[in-house]
Design a protein around this motif. Structure first.
Motif, PDB file in Angstrom:
ATOM      1  N   LEU A   1       4.615   6.020   5.734  1.00  0.00           N
ATOM      2  CA  LEU A   1       3.155   5.633   5.585  1.00  0.00           C
ATOM      3  C   LEU A   1       2.886   4.318   6.007  1.00  0.00           C
ATOM      4  N   ALA A   2       3.934   3.626   5.931  1.00  0.00           N
ATOM      5  CA  ALA A   2       3.905   2.028   6.233  1.00  0.00           C
ATOM      6  C   ALA A   2       3.421   1.751   7.664  1.00  0.00           C
TER       7      ALA A   2
ATOM      8  N   GLN B   1       1.087  -1.133   0.063  1.00  0.00           N
ATOM      9  CA  GLN B   1      -0.167  -0.113   0.004  1.00  0.00           C
ATOM     10  C   GLN B   1       0.927   1.206  -0.041  1.00  0.00           C
ATOM     11  N   ALA B   2       2.005   1.368   0.730  1.00  0.00           N
ATOM     12  CA  ALA B   2       2.780   2.529   0.980  1.00  0.00           C
ATOM     13  C   ALA B   2       3.647   2.755  -0.250  1.00  0.00           C
ATOM     14  N   LEU B   3       4.044   1.692  -1.023  1.00  0.00           N
ATOM     15  CA  LEU B   3       4.756   1.815  -2.197  1.00  0.00           C
ATOM     16  C   LEU B   3       3.752   2.216  -3.468  1.00  0.00           C
ATOM     17  N   THR B   4       2.589   1.744  -3.367  1.00  0.00           N
ATOM     18  CA  THR B   4       1.480   2.119  -4.306  1.00  0.00           C
ATOM     19  C   THR B   4       1.271   3.831  -4.105  1.00  0.00           C
ATOM     20  N   GLN B   5       1.146   4.164  -2.927  1.00  0.00           N
ATOM     21  CA  GLN B   5       1.008   5.552  -2.592  1.00  0.00           C
ATOM     22  C   GLN B   5       1.936   6.436  -2.990  1.00  0.00           C
ATOM     23  N   VAL B   6       3.039   5.952  -2.979  1.00  0.00           N
ATOM     24  CA  VAL B   6       4.388   6.889  -3.369  1.00  0.00           C
ATOM     25  C   VAL B   6       4.708   6.588  -4.784  1.00  0.00           C
ATOM     26  N   ARG B   7       4.028   5.775  -5.503  1.00  0.00           N
ATOM     27  CA  ARG B   7       4.078   5.328  -7.019  1.00  0.00           C
ATOM     28  C   ARG B   7       5.881   4.885  -7.118  1.00  0.00           C
ATOM     29  N   LEU B   8       6.021   3.873  -6.160  1.00  0.00           N
ATOM     30  CA  LEU B   8       7.359   3.359  -6.261  1.00  0.00           C
ATOM     31  C   LEU B   8       7.488   1.711  -6.430  1.00  0.00           C
ATOM     32  N   HIS B   9       6.114   1.346  -6.677  1.00  0.00           N
ATOM     33  CA  HIS B   9       6.092  -0.244  -6.681  1.00  0.00           C
ATOM     34  C   HIS B   9       7.095  -0.872  -7.449  1.00  0.00           C
ATOM     35  N   ASP B  10       7.228  -0.307  -8.754  1.00  0.00           N
ATOM     36  CA  ASP B  10       8.059  -0.908  -9.596  1.00  0.00           C
ATOM     37  C   ASP B  10       9.506  -0.787  -9.314  1.00  0.00           C
ATOM     38  N   VAL B  11       9.996  -0.139  -8.395  1.00  0.00           N
ATOM     39  CA  VAL B  11      11.583  -0.161  -7.785  1.00  0.00           C
ATOM     40  C   VAL B  11      11.537  -0.952  -6.620  1.00  0.00           C
ATOM     41  N   ALA B  12      10.669  -1.515  -6.089  1.00  0.00           N
ATOM     42  CA  ALA B  12      10.499  -2.016  -4.695  1.00  0.00           C
ATOM     43  C   ALA B  12      11.860  -3.017  -4.396  1.00  0.00           C
TER      44      ALA B  12
ATOM     45  N   GLN C   1      13.059   9.898  -6.142  1.00  0.00           N
ATOM     46  CA  GLN C   1      12.574   8.633  -5.891  1.00  0.00           C
ATOM     47  C   GLN C   1      12.975   8.239  -4.263  1.00  0.00           C
ATOM     48  N   ARG C   2      14.100   8.548  -3.827  1.00  0.00           N
ATOM     49  CA  ARG C   2      14.685   8.191  -2.612  1.00  0.00           C
ATOM     50  C   ARG C   2      13.875   9.145  -1.596  1.00  0.00           C
ATOM     51  N   ARG C   3      13.453  10.318  -2.029  1.00  0.00           N
ATOM     52  CA  ARG C   3      12.686  10.956  -0.860  1.00  0.00           C
ATOM     53  C   ARG C   3      11.180  10.504  -0.883  1.00  0.00           C
ATOM     54  N   ARG C   4      10.713   9.846  -2.012  1.00  0.00           N
ATOM     55  CA  ARG C   4       9.398   9.214  -1.913  1.00  0.00           C
ATOM     56  C   ARG C   4       9.334   8.104  -1.311  1.00  0.00           C
ATOM     57  N   ALA C   5      10.395   7.461  -1.158  1.00  0.00           N
ATOM     58  CA  ALA C   5      10.837   6.036  -0.649  1.00  0.00           C
ATOM     59  C   ALA C   5      10.868   6.379   1.046  1.00  0.00           C
TER      60      ALA C   5
END
Length: 245
Positions: free
Chosen positions: A153-154, A121-132, A143-147
């Motif tokens: 958020l988790a 859910q958290a990775l989806t919220q910040v749009r980073l699921h593709d680099v998990a 991307q690191r800031r959104r991570a």
């Protein structure tokens, strides 16, 4: 609507006697997005670190959703208040992004399925699921800031505190982070010198200067007051004009 955070008469001095906060009163309601503005050294980060008990008030009180910030409540307070630091590398230290985002929920003692659900859910919220599954240091700074936001958020926080979230971001990364933050259903307190970002994200702004709150107003109204901006060393970018209603 109930209070997400409430500061009453908050004062704090460092061990060397330096006064950082002197009688700060501030209330933020649940779901609000508020920018905390002020010159360097005003005590903005010091104030934020009182919200999850990293600092303890010299005098006055801090409440999160009606709960006093004290030793007996620290575990729950730190779950409710997530702080995203200015440097994402302060929060990313595991082999992969997924591991970083899972770190907090695992330390809550949650089961494997619940941890996995929160991470997704958290990775989806910040749009980073593709680099998990990539190492954090392989990501761009944006991307690191959104991570780093995802790691907070988790934990399913009530309040998200962001320290200079737009610093060192290129225009595209700045926009991407703004879109993420605007999509979140969470109370936000954003420390920033980036006045256009405050205007974009936060309908309300407060100015901390000389150890206490000096102004509290709709962001557009505050940024249109040239005299007040100059008084507290706040500057809009050259050529930027605040839209009028």
């Amino acid at each position: 609507m109930s209070d997400a955070l409430r500061l009453r008469g908050l004062s704090f001095s460092y061990p060397d006697g330096h006064l950082a906060l002197d009688g700060v009163d501030l209330t933020v309601q649940q779901g609000e997005r508020v920018a905390l503005l002020g010159p360097n050294g005003a005590g903005k980060t010091t104030l934020a670190l009182h919200l999850n008990g990293i600092h303890t008030a010299t005098s006055g009180s801090v409440e999160i959703s009606g709960m006093p910030v004290d030793k007996g409540n620290l575990a729950e307070i730190r779950r409710r208040v997530g702080i995203v630091f200015q440097d994402p590398d302060d929060q990313l230290f595991m082999p992969t992004v997924r591991d970083d985002v899972a770190f907090g929920p695992r330390n809550l003692g949650l089961g494997q399925a619940e941890v996995a659900q929160r991470v997704d859910q958290a990775l989806t919220q910040v749009r980073l699921h593709d680099v998990a599954d990539r190492p954090p240091h392989h990501l761009s700074f944006g991307q690191r800031r959104r991570a780093a936001v995802a790691t907070v958020l988790a934990m399913d926080p009530d309040i998200l505190v962001l320290d200079e979230p737009s610093s060192n971001l290129d225009p595209a990364a700045r926009r991407e982070l703004a879109e993420v933050l605007l999509s979140l259903d969470v109370t936000i307190l954003m420390i920033t010198h980036d006045l256009p970002y405050a205007l974009q994200l936060c309908p309300r702004s407060v100015v901390l200067a000389d150890h206490r709150i000096q102004a509290d107003a709709p962001t557009a109204q505050l940024l249109a007051d040239d005299e007040q901006l100059a008084k507290y060393r706040l500057e809009l970018p050259f050529g930027f004009s605040v839209p009028t209603a």
